[in-house]
Design a protein around this motif. Structure first.
Motif, PDB file in Angstrom:
ATOM      1  N   LEU A  77       0.826  -1.206   0.000  1.00 30.04           N
ATOM      2  CA  LEU A  77       0.000   0.000   0.000  1.00 30.04           C
ATOM      3  C   LEU A  77       0.864   1.261   0.000  1.00 30.04           C
ATOM      4  O   LEU A  77       0.513   2.267  -0.621  1.00 30.04           O
ATOM      5  CB  LEU A  77      -0.934  -0.013   1.208  1.00 30.04           C
ATOM      6  CG  LEU A  77      -2.021  -1.108   1.191  1.00 30.04           C
ATOM      7  CD1 LEU A  77      -2.827  -1.082   2.481  1.00 30.04           C
ATOM      8  CD2 LEU A  77      -2.942  -0.945  -0.024  1.00 30.04           C
ATOM      9  N   GLU A  78       1.988   1.206   0.695  1.00 32.05           N
ATOM     10  CA  GLU A  78       2.919   2.327   0.646  1.00 32.05           C
ATOM     11  C   GLU A  78       3.532   2.469  -0.747  1.00 32.05           C
ATOM     12  O   GLU A  78       3.772   3.576  -1.228  1.00 32.05           O
ATOM     13  CB  GLU A  78       4.040   2.140   1.680  1.00 32.05           C
ATOM     14  CG  GLU A  78       3.669   2.510   3.093  1.00 32.05           C
ATOM     15  CD  GLU A  78       4.883   2.558   3.990  1.00 32.05           C
ATOM     16  OE1 GLU A  78       5.904   1.920   3.637  1.00 32.05           O
ATOM     17  OE2 GLU A  78       4.831   3.231   5.020  1.00 32.05           O
ATOM     18  N   GLY A 129       0.900   4.019  -3.145  1.00 32.77           N
ATOM     19  CA  GLY A 129       0.515   5.364  -2.739  1.00 32.77           C
ATOM     20  C   GLY A 129      -0.949   5.662  -3.025  1.00 32.77           C
ATOM     21  O   GLY A 129      -1.848   4.906  -2.617  1.00 32.77           O
ATOM     22  N   ASP A 130      -1.207   6.734  -3.758  1.00 34.34           N
ATOM     23  CA  ASP A 130      -2.576   7.139  -4.082  1.00 34.34           C
ATOM     24  C   ASP A 130      -3.112   6.466  -5.336  1.00 34.34           C
ATOM     25  O   ASP A 130      -4.271   6.681  -5.714  1.00 34.34           O
ATOM     26  CB  ASP A 130      -2.639   8.662  -4.256  1.00 34.34           C
ATOM     27  CG  ASP A 130      -2.298   9.397  -2.967  1.00 34.34           C
ATOM     28  OD1 ASP A 130      -2.578   8.823  -1.893  1.00 34.34           O
ATOM     29  OD2 ASP A 130      -1.751  10.511  -3.049  1.00 34.34           O
ATOM     30  N   ASN A 131      -2.284   5.683  -6.000  1.00 33.97           N
ATOM     31  CA  ASN A 131      -2.720   5.000  -7.222  1.00 33.97           C
ATOM     32  C   ASN A 131      -3.595   3.807  -6.894  1.00 33.97           C
ATOM     33  O   ASN A 131      -3.515   3.227  -5.799  1.00 33.97           O
ATOM     34  CB  ASN A 131      -1.514   4.554  -8.045  1.00 33.97           C
ATOM     35  CG  ASN A 131      -0.647   5.728  -8.472  1.00 33.97           C
ATOM     36  OD1 ASN A 131      -1.181   6.770  -8.844  1.00 33.97           O
ATOM     37  ND2 ASN A 131       0.666   5.557  -8.410  1.00 33.97           N
ATOM     38  N   ASN A 132      -4.380   3.405  -7.848  1.00 34.24           N
ATOM     39  CA  ASN A 132      -5.213   2.215  -7.677  1.00 34.24           C
ATOM     40  C   ASN A 132      -4.383   0.954  -7.889  1.00 34.24           C
ATOM     41  O   ASN A 132      -3.465   0.927  -8.712  1.00 34.24           O
ATOM     42  CB  ASN A 132      -6.383   2.231  -8.671  1.00 34.24           C
ATOM     43  CG  ASN A 132      -7.338   3.381  -8.408  1.00 34.24           C
ATOM     44  OD1 ASN A 132      -7.549   3.766  -7.257  1.00 34.24           O
ATOM     45  ND2 ASN A 132      -7.913   3.937  -9.477  1.00 34.24           N
ATOM     46  N   THR A 133      -4.752  -0.073  -7.153  1.00 37.14           N
ATOM     47  CA  THR A 133      -4.053  -1.335  -7.314  1.00 37.14           C
ATOM     48  C   THR A 133      -4.400  -1.968  -8.657  1.00 37.14           C
ATOM     49  O   THR A 133      -5.505  -1.807  -9.175  1.00 37.14           O
ATOM     50  CB  THR A 133      -4.411  -2.311  -6.176  1.00 37.14           C
ATOM     51  OG1 THR A 133      -3.638  -3.512  -6.333  1.00 37.14           O
ATOM     52  CG2 THR A 133      -5.887  -2.649  -6.198  1.00 37.14           C
TER      53      THR A 133
END
Length: 439
Positions: free
Chosen positions: A28-29, A32-36
């Motif tokens: 998750l780090e 960041g703010d991107n989608n998986t």
């Protein structure tokens, strides 16, 4: 190699569940703010999981490459011709013990396979009887494996343990030196009883090494001191810098290579110089060993990332809960499977970097068993290295003997396996006493 590559291909294609189970916070780090996405998971696996195991495997392979090159440079320049001079005797015991003692000492500092091959060649050119060569060859294989197991630079498993921070060089050797000596001496004594009092030998001249500029004795001695002495400095180098041991080995190799160029400067324009400057270790046989080590370490890495080893170790902790029984099992498995494979399997089940306390071990048990210089690491290093000699095909040194003397497994099983088993168990008992007396 196939298992290692295919394992990582499957992991990177279907590893989303494993990543979220074992590395969710780090992943998750990473995004960041991107989608998986599947691409993001693959990039994360490559950057944060896969390369970690590649680095560990490459460090061991580079260490093997450096040490194999060192011994090959020394051998090409006649630095080990002193051994041929020492063994000029027809007395069985004197020749046998001189060869095995030299093998034991050299293999403690250099690669087992290269040391074994060199000593087998010396023995093969001296002893004429094939049966006598097979018996002495078995003693050489045993001494190479036992000598390599009691130092952190003498065996790939020791290099892995040392590089992972599981053991320190001094503590490792202090505990394993006596068991290794016992496991070497007892089978050698038993093998000597099967040999006649006088051997059928034929002495050969020192090999011609190109041009007529063979190094004199003091030059060969200087190269020997630089090569072997430099390897003794590697543990100190690692303790001072905390850098990977392979960097120290490469440093020693570079210095030895410079000395080699200086001493052989008269050959710089000769065709023979190419054979001096490029170690024969880079040929197919040793490359095969290094690729095998790389493949095994990558395979163990992907299995560890799936969490399977944690399940196995938990089963062992609950149902067996005795590392000495695990040691016996690992030794017997090493006699059937490959030595390094078994060692890496057990090492991967209890990673030193894992700070999680197993639920079936108390705090004191865990510290004495699996922490830095824990008993488990030394036990696995000893049992797998010596246990691999129970059958000749389970280690690279035994395979070299089988190929050179066209020896059958049945002959080894009848004439050498019982002797190795006695020495292995005696060394095992010595290690047990050391742990409970010194520990």
């Amino acid at each position: 190699m196939f298992i290692g590559t295919v394992g990582w291909v499957f992991y990177v294609c279907y590893g989303a569940d494993f990543v979220m189970r074992h590395h969710s916070f780090e992943y998750l780090e990473f995004i960041g703010d991107n989608n998986t996405s599947s691409s993001a998971i693959k990039y994360y696996i490559y950057d944060n999981v896969f390369l970690k195991y590649v680095g560990k495997a490459a460090a061991v392979v580079l260490f093997l490459l450096a040490t194999m090159s060192i011994i090959e440079i020394l051998n090409n320049n006649g630095c080990f011709d002193f051994i041929s001079e020492w063994v000029r005797t027809r007395n069985t015991k004197q020749l046998l013990w001189t060869l095995t003692l030299a093998t034991f000492v050299i293999s403690a500092n250099l690669d087992n396979l290269t040391t074994t091959t060199m000593m087998l060649m010396i023995m093969h050119n001296i002893v004429q009887s094939r049966r006598q060569r097979m018996l002495i060859g078995c003693a050489i294989v045993i001494s190479a494996n036992t000598g390599g197991c009691f130092t952190v630079i003498g065996d790939p498993a020791g290099v892995v343990l040392w590089g992972n921070g599981a053991v320190t060089a001094t503590n490792f050797s202090a505990y394993l030196a006596l068991p290794a000596i016992v496991a070497w001496v007892i089978p050698t004594i038993l093998i000597s009883r099967d040999l006649p009092e006088r051997l059928d030998v034929e002495w050969y001249t020192i090999p011609y090494r190109g041009d007529d500029t063979n190094l004199n004795r003091w030059q060969r001695l200087v190269m020997l001191v630089v090569g072997i002495g430099g390897l003794w400095f590697i543990p100190t180098f690692h303790n001072m810098t905390k850098l990977s041991p392979f960097l120290g080995a490469l440093c020693v190799l570079s210095v030895l290579w410079i000395v080699n160029e200086v001493f052989n400067r008269k050959l710089l324009n000769a065709d023979q110089m190419i054979h001096r400057r490029i170690p024969r270790v880079l040929q197919y046989g040793s490359i095969q060993l290094m690729l095998f080590v790389m493949g095994i370490m990558l395979a163990m890495g992907v299995v560890q990332e799936t969490g399977f080893f944690s399940i196995v170790s938990e089963w062992f902790d609950y149902n067996i809960h005795n590392i000495w029984v695990l040691g016996l099992i690992s030794g017997l498995m090493s006699g059937i499977i490959d030595t390094f494979t078994v060692a890496m399997t057990y090492i991967s089940m209890y990673p030193i970097a894992d700070a999680t306390l197993p639920q079936y071990w108390s705090d004191s048990e865990y510290v004495s068993t699996f922490a830095l210089n824990g008993t488990f690491w030394k036990l696995i290093a000893y049992t797998t290295a010596v246990g691999g000699c129970l059958l000749c095909f389970a280690n690279s040194c035994g395979l070299a003997l089988m190929k050179m003397e066209k020896m059958h497994v049945g002959w080894y099983l009848k004439n050498c396996t019982p002797k190795v088993l006695i020495g292995w168990l005696c060394g095992f008992a010595i290690l047990w006493l050391e742990v409970y007396i010194m520990g």
